[in-house]
Design a protein around this motif. Sequence first.
Motif, PDB file in Angstrom:
ATOM      1  N   ASP A  59       2.327   7.687   0.706  1.00  0.00           N
ATOM      2  CA  ASP A  59       1.243   6.837   0.239  1.00  0.00           C
ATOM      3  C   ASP A  59       1.872   5.546  -0.269  1.00  0.00           C
ATOM      4  O   ASP A  59       2.876   5.585  -0.980  1.00  0.00           O
ATOM      5  CB  ASP A  59       0.465   7.528  -0.892  1.00  0.00           C
ATOM      6  CG  ASP A  59      -0.815   6.782  -1.172  1.00  0.00           C
ATOM      7  OD1 ASP A  59      -1.878   7.218  -0.701  1.00  0.00           O
ATOM      8  OD2 ASP A  59      -0.745   5.727  -1.843  1.00  0.00           O
ATOM      9  N   HIS A  99      -7.679  12.524  -1.837  1.00  0.00           N
ATOM     10  CA  HIS A  99      -8.386  11.561  -0.992  1.00  0.00           C
ATOM     11  C   HIS A  99      -9.657  12.148  -0.385  1.00  0.00           C
ATOM     12  O   HIS A  99     -10.724  11.559  -0.459  1.00  0.00           O
ATOM     13  CB  HIS A  99      -7.474  11.083   0.142  1.00  0.00           C
ATOM     14  CG  HIS A  99      -6.478  10.044  -0.273  1.00  0.00           C
ATOM     15  ND1 HIS A  99      -5.507  10.275  -1.212  1.00  0.00           N
ATOM     16  CD2 HIS A  99      -6.298   8.766   0.145  1.00  0.00           C
ATOM     17  CE1 HIS A  99      -4.774   9.174  -1.357  1.00  0.00           C
ATOM     18  NE2 HIS A  99      -5.236   8.243  -0.542  1.00  0.00           N
ATOM     19  N   HIS A 109      -0.754   9.602  -7.850  1.00  0.00           N
ATOM     20  CA  HIS A 109       0.214   8.740  -8.562  1.00  0.00           C
ATOM     21  C   HIS A 109       0.097   8.884 -10.081  1.00  0.00           C
ATOM     22  O   HIS A 109       1.093   8.873 -10.794  1.00  0.00           O
ATOM     23  CB  HIS A 109       0.039   7.285  -8.130  1.00  0.00           C
ATOM     24  CG  HIS A 109       0.072   7.129  -6.647  1.00  0.00           C
ATOM     25  ND1 HIS A 109       1.150   7.559  -5.906  1.00  0.00           N
ATOM     26  CD2 HIS A 109      -0.829   6.659  -5.762  1.00  0.00           C
ATOM     27  CE1 HIS A 109       0.907   7.341  -4.626  1.00  0.00           C
ATOM     28  NE2 HIS A 109      -0.288   6.805  -4.510  1.00  0.00           N
ATOM     29  N   SER A 130      -9.188   4.546  -9.874  1.00  0.00           N
ATOM     30  CA  SER A 130      -8.161   4.430  -8.828  1.00  0.00           C
ATOM     31  C   SER A 130      -6.768   4.577  -9.423  1.00  0.00           C
ATOM     32  O   SER A 130      -6.590   4.476 -10.642  1.00  0.00           O
ATOM     33  CB  SER A 130      -8.232   3.124  -8.046  1.00  0.00           C
ATOM     34  OG  SER A 130      -7.382   2.156  -8.623  1.00  0.00           O
ATOM     35  N   CYS A 131      -5.769   4.746  -8.561  1.00  0.00           N
ATOM     36  CA  CYS A 131      -4.414   4.960  -9.077  1.00  0.00           C
ATOM     37  C   CYS A 131      -3.874   3.750  -9.824  1.00  0.00           C
ATOM     38  O   CYS A 131      -2.874   3.851 -10.513  1.00  0.00           O
ATOM     39  CB  CYS A 131      -3.476   5.359  -7.939  1.00  0.00           C
ATOM     40  SG  CYS A 131      -3.396   4.151  -6.609  1.00  0.00           S
ATOM     41  N   ASN A 185      -6.849  -1.535  -6.135  1.00  0.00           N
ATOM     42  CA  ASN A 185      -5.811  -2.472  -5.697  1.00  0.00           C
ATOM     43  C   ASN A 185      -6.075  -3.171  -4.365  1.00  0.00           C
ATOM     44  O   ASN A 185      -5.317  -4.054  -3.976  1.00  0.00           O
ATOM     45  CB  ASN A 185      -4.469  -1.737  -5.634  1.00  0.00           C
ATOM     46  CG  ASN A 185      -4.629  -0.374  -4.966  1.00  0.00           C
ATOM     47  OD1 ASN A 185      -5.354  -0.229  -3.983  1.00  0.00           O
ATOM     48  ND2 ASN A 185      -3.951   0.628  -5.499  1.00  0.00           N
ATOM     49  N   HIS A 203       1.179   3.549  -2.512  1.00  0.00           N
ATOM     50  CA  HIS A 203       1.232   3.272  -3.952  1.00  0.00           C
ATOM     51  C   HIS A 203       2.191   4.182  -4.725  1.00  0.00           C
ATOM     52  O   HIS A 203       2.178   4.207  -5.965  1.00  0.00           O
ATOM     53  CB  HIS A 203      -0.179   3.286  -4.553  1.00  0.00           C
ATOM     54  CG  HIS A 203      -0.969   2.126  -4.026  1.00  0.00           C
ATOM     55  ND1 HIS A 203      -1.942   2.259  -3.066  1.00  0.00           N
ATOM     56  CD2 HIS A 203      -0.842   0.796  -4.256  1.00  0.00           C
ATOM     57  CE1 HIS A 203      -2.397   1.061  -2.755  1.00  0.00           C
ATOM     58  NE2 HIS A 203      -1.753   0.149  -3.459  1.00  0.00           N
ATOM     59  N   CYS A 262      -9.607   9.704  -5.498  1.00  0.00           N
ATOM     60  CA  CYS A 262      -9.573   8.351  -4.919  1.00  0.00           C
ATOM     61  C   CYS A 262     -10.980   7.806  -4.714  1.00  0.00           C
ATOM     62  O   CYS A 262     -11.255   6.641  -4.975  1.00  0.00           O
ATOM     63  CB  CYS A 262      -8.842   8.377  -3.583  1.00  0.00           C
ATOM     64  SG  CYS A 262      -7.123   8.822  -3.747  1.00  0.00           S
ATOM     65  N   CYS A 276     -12.366   4.109  -4.048  1.00  0.00           N
ATOM     66  CA  CYS A 276     -11.283   3.192  -3.676  1.00  0.00           C
ATOM     67  C   CYS A 276     -11.037   3.195  -2.175  1.00  0.00           C
ATOM     68  O   CYS A 276     -10.682   2.176  -1.588  1.00  0.00           O
ATOM     69  CB  CYS A 276     -10.011   3.582  -4.425  1.00  0.00           C
ATOM     70  SG  CYS A 276      -8.585   2.645  -3.928  1.00  0.00           S
ATOM     71  N   ILE A 277     -11.248   4.344  -1.560  1.00  0.00           N
ATOM     72  CA  ILE A 277     -10.979   4.473  -0.134  1.00  0.00           C
ATOM     73  C   ILE A 277     -12.284   4.508   0.666  1.00  0.00           C
ATOM     74  O   ILE A 277     -12.312   4.835   1.859  1.00  0.00           O
ATOM     75  CB  ILE A 277     -10.051   5.700   0.121  1.00  0.00           C
ATOM     76  CG1 ILE A 277      -9.522   5.780   1.532  1.00  0.00           C
ATOM     77  CG2 ILE A 277     -10.656   7.002  -0.324  1.00  0.00           C
ATOM     78  CD1 ILE A 277      -8.713   4.592   1.922  1.00  0.00           C
TER      79      ILE A 277
HETATM   80 FE1  SF4 Z   1      -4.699   4.879  -4.868  1.00  0.00          FE
HETATM   81 FE2  SF4 Z   1      -6.976   4.243  -3.781  1.00  0.00          FE
HETATM   82 FE3  SF4 Z   1      -4.920   4.863  -2.219  1.00  0.00          FE
HETATM   83 FE4  SF4 Z   1      -6.139   6.734  -3.687  1.00  0.00          FE
HETATM   84  S1  SF4 Z   1      -7.033   5.578  -1.984  1.00  0.00           S
HETATM   85  S2  SF4 Z   1      -3.931   6.440  -3.489  1.00  0.00           S
HETATM   86  S3  SF4 Z   1      -6.701   5.612  -5.518  1.00  0.00           S
HETATM   87  S4  SF4 Z   1      -5.080   3.104  -3.568  1.00  0.00           S
END
Ligand code: SF4
Length: 641
Positions: free
Chosen positions: A125, A71, A107, A302-303, A384, A127, A363, A366-367
């Motif tokens: 986390d 992250h 993930h 992303s995951c 997501n 996910h 990440c 995505c974050i």
């Molecule tokens: Fe998945 Fe995005 Fe969370 Fe990272 S920040 S774990 S890529 S949803």
Amino acid sequence: MERKRKTPQTVAGKLIAAHLVAGDPAVDAELAIRIDQTLTQDATGTMAYLQFEAMGLKRIKNDLAVSYVDHNTVQIGFENADDHDFLESIAKKYGIIYSKAGNGICHQLHLERFGKPGTTLLGSDSHTPTGGGIGQLAIGAGGIDIAVAMAGGAFHIPAPKVRGIRLVGRLPGGVSAKDVILKVLAEFGTKGNVGWIFEYFGPGVATLDVPSRATIANMGAELGVTTSVFPSDKVTRQFLAAQGRAGDFVELTADKGAKYDDVFEIDLSTLEPLAAAPHSPGNVVTVKSLAGTKVNQILIGSCTNSSYRDIRTVANLLKGKHVAADVEVGIACGSRQVIAMLARDGALATLHAAGCRMLENACGFCIGAHMSPATSAVSLRTNNRNFEGRSGTKSARVYLVSPETAAASALTGRFTACAKAAKVPPPKRFPKTDDMFLFKATAGKGVPKTRIVRGPNIAAVPAGLPLGEDLEAAVAIKVGDKITTDHIMPAGARLKYRSNVPEYSKYVFEPCDPKFHDRCQANQASGLANVIVAGESYGQGSSREHAALCPMYLGVKAVFAKSIERIHRANLVNFGIVPFVFENPADYGRLAQGQRLTLAGIRRAVAGDGRLEIGGIKLKTVLSPREKQIVLKGGLLSCLN
Ligand code: SF4
Ligand code: MIC
């Protein structure tokens, strides 16, 4: 003599039964399960390990613990690097495998290298359910729950109801797993699914490869369910064998005649490309309805969608072509293994030649750690979550789509549905790229004499105070429906303060009301407790326990909401904040920010039937006996010491 027939079981039922430590799924509201594997990521991991340290154990007690750094990898300032050093030294000392920054997204990596069908996985986390793609009971939770699991303690879940999602048919060209989960989200929304497990079954399952199953299980998190799970079958066996892990395979399928609490059928052949429109993953529309709309940015990764299958599909669609001149396209692979595969087969060169920006396998976008779109820009992403402001740009309009839709739109610079994409056959053999996992040789044992590296960004975990008999309080903030943990505890530019609660607390509710912190402190100085008033589905999204821990630090003692999401509710309990819901949701309208309240008998209410009445407003909290003790003592950490 007739032999007693065993009741046919679902996959979820079998996984729970095999790990049950306390409780009876048929009778009890709460179950305790044994956790085999744990995972953490750096943004939640520092807190989890500080809490684990506070328990005073010599080494981890569960089968496998992996600490991923994915992250906070941007490293502007010393904070991220301080966190990495801390995490690395902790991992070495306690027998945890450490995945260095640059190795990939937790993930994706866990699925590739460690996840095992038939086991349980608890991750800090939301996910973590990605592991459901290979028949793992994989659940997201707050960091302190992971710390307890690493110490050998059980994890508590509400006795689940299991919804069977029956898949039939086969996906048409240009439609993929992302569209399946968007279809499920369109049907069930992002609230109201607390306590459910979604289990996929039926003949359509066999048509989906492991990365596709993982995409569906991953984004099941947006439904607010406990987890999602697929059977472990021939497809799983082939995936594990290709990973050089044939020995980790066990078959796990639902028994014939197994009963689900509800069944929903999806005919895969009828699906079309879908998108989640701003600002919720549940706001699902067809790509057709958006066709032609100008797109400014497209980010793939992303995951949810960063497997070799996904990125190779994009490369196939872009081969010999170039992305539109007026669109920015970025690609972040899920792991070094994915990059190695793409390098081996030339797809990396294809993406490069097509004009894509190759981003770090983390990440990242995505974050909101980078790649924030321009003001009011339209951004198409394969991740997501598209909560308002999560990308780092409040005015941006983020749409969630499949890799196929992203690639087709990259070529035109406009929303474009993909008509057909070549199928990427599951690789026979994945390359070995394990060199960025450290301490495999001492996993489970540790190196006890290791010195823990603690830079200035690593602050102590604050302790909660026991709940008072009566409280004089003030409504510190009143917020509406679907407040996500990104509203409560923003990530992006603030993510680097995750190991420093006093500093991070300055930003609680920053996107809603930047004065929240000062107001809470002023109330605390006047001897008042703080209360948060919220609408439906409070605390959607991430597992970040900071969304409870930092409010606790600011003297928040209760949340009054119309409803509260699962992980966040558990985090509130873990940090001694009472999660009340309105008995009559209309009473929400009777409370205003700044209002003074006397919470007479709150301790008695928590210890007793959970009912509290304040000036005619009826509230209730449903707590298990274990949770009551935690709240009364001011949080889980106080119970462990
Ligand atoms: Fe998945 Fe995005 Fe969370 Fe990272 S920040 S774990 S890529 S949803
Ligand atoms: C997210 O996608 O929101 C995160 C960042 O991965 C979080 C965890 C966190 O806040 O650190 C999650 O999903 O739990």
